[in-house]
Design a protein around this motif. Structure first.
Motif, short mmCIF file in Angstrom:
data_model
loop_
_atom_site.label_atom_id
_atom_site.label_comp_id
_atom_site.label_asym_id
_atom_site.label_seq_id
_atom_site.Cartn_x
_atom_site.Cartn_y
_atom_site.Cartn_z
N UNK A 125 2.98 48.30 -10.01
CA UNK A 125 1.64 48.70 -9.57
C UNK A 125 1.29 50.15 -9.86
N UNK A 126 2.16 50.84 -10.58
CA UNK A 126 1.88 52.24 -10.90
C UNK A 126 1.34 52.38 -12.33
N UNK A 127 1.15 53.61 -12.76
CA UNK A 127 0.51 53.88 -14.05
C UNK A 127 1.39 54.79 -14.88
N UNK A 128 1.01 54.95 -16.15
CA UNK A 128 1.76 55.86 -17.02
C UNK A 128 0.85 56.44 -18.09
N UNK A 129 0.98 57.75 -18.30
CA UNK A 129 0.31 58.43 -19.41
C UNK A 129 1.41 58.93 -20.34
N UNK A 149 -1.32 51.67 -18.79
CA UNK A 149 -0.76 52.70 -19.67
C UNK A 149 -1.88 53.33 -20.49
N UNK A 150 -1.88 54.66 -20.55
CA UNK A 150 -2.81 55.36 -21.42
C UNK A 150 -2.04 56.33 -22.30
N UNK A 186 -1.57 65.16 -21.13
CA UNK A 186 -1.18 63.89 -20.53
C UNK A 186 -1.72 63.76 -19.11
N UNK A 187 -1.70 64.86 -18.35
CA UNK A 187 -2.24 64.82 -16.99
C UNK A 187 -3.73 64.57 -17.02
N UNK A 188 -4.47 65.22 -17.92
CA UNK A 188 -5.92 64.98 -18.05
C UNK A 188 -6.19 63.51 -18.37
N UNK A 189 -5.42 62.96 -19.28
CA UNK A 189 -5.61 61.56 -19.64
C UNK A 189 -5.37 60.65 -18.43
N UNK A 190 -4.36 60.96 -17.64
CA UNK A 190 -4.05 60.15 -16.46
C UNK A 190 -5.14 60.29 -15.40
#
Length: 525
Positions: A28-32, A57-58, A80-84
């Motif tokens: 349930x989490x995300x990844x950049x 995923x981005x 990467x943080x901005x994308x997330x």
């Protein structure tokens, strides 16, 4: 409930990255993902293709060519943080990872931990006052500008440094910033990162400053988070378990480290060996598991120091002394009681005090709290006592106005024994050999931080033979030194034999020595 956006900086091993992304987002989490622009483009296409349908995923659109010690690592992280932030509006926490990291707790535990601890987790120690930097440059990282990579453009890097130094082209650190330093593996809340980007938008001078500092990934986020966020909302630690060898290299974890990793008070670990396939499999299954109870003992760092350091004296490093001072005195006699079981040695010492009038001091080189007279500050710390040991002993002889003095030492203090035995004074040794039950060894491991109340039994079963062998090694090392005037008491020996050893050591009549050896429960634990 906490929702984590993992910030993954990577440059190799596409299969491992794909598995990591699938495993972490399945909970349930995300990844950049930022894949180094200088790495193999075919590997990047492989990752993009495999994760194309994964909406959790981005990817960073404009990737950076990364180099160790450069601003490029911070730039890649910021992108990467901005994308997330843009792709995952429900993400509450942002966790920095590398391709060598793996979770050592379940997703259930991780989310609950972050829910219970509403704070930012980042190491941030004062840059100038702390001892985080062990050797090498300190202020030079900041007050000079570094445009070139120290590893790939070494000549240019040092030529520009020497030129600035010669021309005194230093610069000021932004006046309102107190530079901090720490590990680059952090976990920050969404609001913190939004505040950080707003700050950077208004303070271009800060970005310009850090762009030409050396190794800014150890200072940039650490400084700005401490600048923007109240201290009571920051936990000065990383949630990623990592250790370094005494060569400055990260410790690598293998298949047999599974139990050790799970018992540490961290959420992830770095570095996992690429060959540790069974460890990766077990940790992968663990992250998706539910209802797992973790017993936190947190003995990892002290256990590593013990296991990696044992046996090195006389093997890897030559015996070294921190100073050479004048003799204790030709007419003086230093009596050293050597015993691994400190309580046994202290009982023997108490009986000696009752039978003789020789001044006796307990473990002055091992216990900070050992009662000592005021000797002008030299007695304040173990470090001072050890560095100035001969001066300390001369002062103690003078303080007690005696030519005979008894002290206790641990059997690991072989350098001290060699030093005192080589002095022109008379040195006599009494080694007390004890039996070590498993219960005693477990207690010893807990006292010195090698184990805790929650350490699994399997870990203890593997650890106990190592501790026992280490104690045997210390005894053999003392015996192999062939010290002159070396007597030995044994728990397994009879009262008469022990009385004879005490008689030789103290130069006492046998009947007096027997009074000491006959004490009740002398060897009891």
């Amino acid at each position: 409930m906490a929702k984590i956006a993992y910030i993954l900086l990577c440059h190799k091993d596409p299969a491992a990255i794909i598995r990591q992304a699938e495993r972490l987002t399945a909970a349930g989490d995300y990844m950049a993902i930022h894949f180094d622009a200088s790495a193999d483009p075919n590997q990047y296409r492989q990752i993009r293709s495999a994760l194309a349908e994964n909406t959790s995923v981005t990817f960073v659109r404009r990737r950076v060519r990364c180099g160790w010690g450069e601003w490029s690592l911070v730039e890649a992280t910021l992108r990467a943080v901005r994308a997330a932030l843009e792709a995952f509006p429900r993400a509450t926490h942002f966790y920095m990872l590398s391709g060598d990291c793996m979770a050592i707790k379940s997703a259930e535990y991780t989310h609950h931990f972050l829910d219970e601890n509403d704070a930012d987790f980042i190491e941030s120690f004062d840059y100038f006052e702390s001892d985080w930097i062990k050797t090498g440059w300190r202020e030079e990282r900041l007050i000079y500008r570094h445009w070139f990579n120290e590893r790939t453009q070494k000549k240019r890097f040092y030529a520009m440094f020497e030129l600035q130094k010669r021309l005194r082209l230093t610069r000021e650190i932004p006046a309102d910033l107190q530079v901090q330093i720490g590990s680059q593996w952090w976990c920050l809340r969404r609001n913190t990162l939004e505040m950080l980007f707003d700050f950077l938008e208004n303070r271009r001078d800060v970005t310009r400053f850090f762009r030409t500092t050396w190794i800014p990934d150890e200072t940039f986020f650490q400084t700005l988070v401490r600048h923007l966020i109240p201290e009571n909302q920051i936990h000065n630690r990383t949630l990623t378990f990592l250790m370094f060898t005494d060569y400055g290299m990260p410790v690598t974890f293998y298949n047999d480290h599974y139990d050790l990793l799970l018992s540490q008070d961290y959420l992830f670990a770095r570095k996992i060996s690429p060959e540790a396939q069974d460890l990766k499999r077990r940790l992968g299954l663990l992250y998706a598991a539910e209802g797992v109870q973790f017993q936190i003992s947190n003995e990892g760092p002290s256990l590593f120091r013990f296991l990696s350091g044992r046996g090195r004296i006389g093997r890897r490093f030559a015996t070294r002394f921190w100073e050479t001072e004048s003799t204790l005195g030709r007419e003086r006699e230093l009596l050293i009681v050597i015993c691994k079981k400190w309580h046994v040695a202290k009982r023997v010492l108490e009986r000696i005090r009752q039978v003789t009038n020789i001044p006796a001091i307990e473990y002055l080189f091992n216990e900070e709290s050992t009662p000592l007279p005021d000797l002008g500050g030299i007695q304040n710390t173990l470090g001072k006592r050890t560095r100035h040991r001969r001066a300390l002993m001369r002062m103690l002889f003078d303080y007690y106005e005696t030519d005979r003095l008894i002290v206790c030492m641990d059997s690991s203090n072989i350098d001290l024994l060699h030093d005192f035995a080589s002095d022109r004074s008379m040195t006599r040794l009494l080694e007390i050999n004890c039996q070590f039950s498993d219960d005693y060894l477990i207690g010893h491991a807990m006292r010195v931080g090698l184990a805790g109340e929650q350490t699994p039994q399997d870990t203890l079963a593997r650890l106990l033979p190592t501790i026992r062998n280490d104690m045997v090694f210390e005894t053999d090392r003392i015996r192999d030194a062939n010290f002159e005037h070396h007597s030995r008491m044994r728990e397994t020996a009879g009262e008469e034999d022990n009385a004879e050893a005490l008689s030789r050591f103290l130069r006492l009549p046998t009947d007096k020595a027997r009074e000491i050896a006959a004490a009740d429960h002398l060897f009891a634990d």
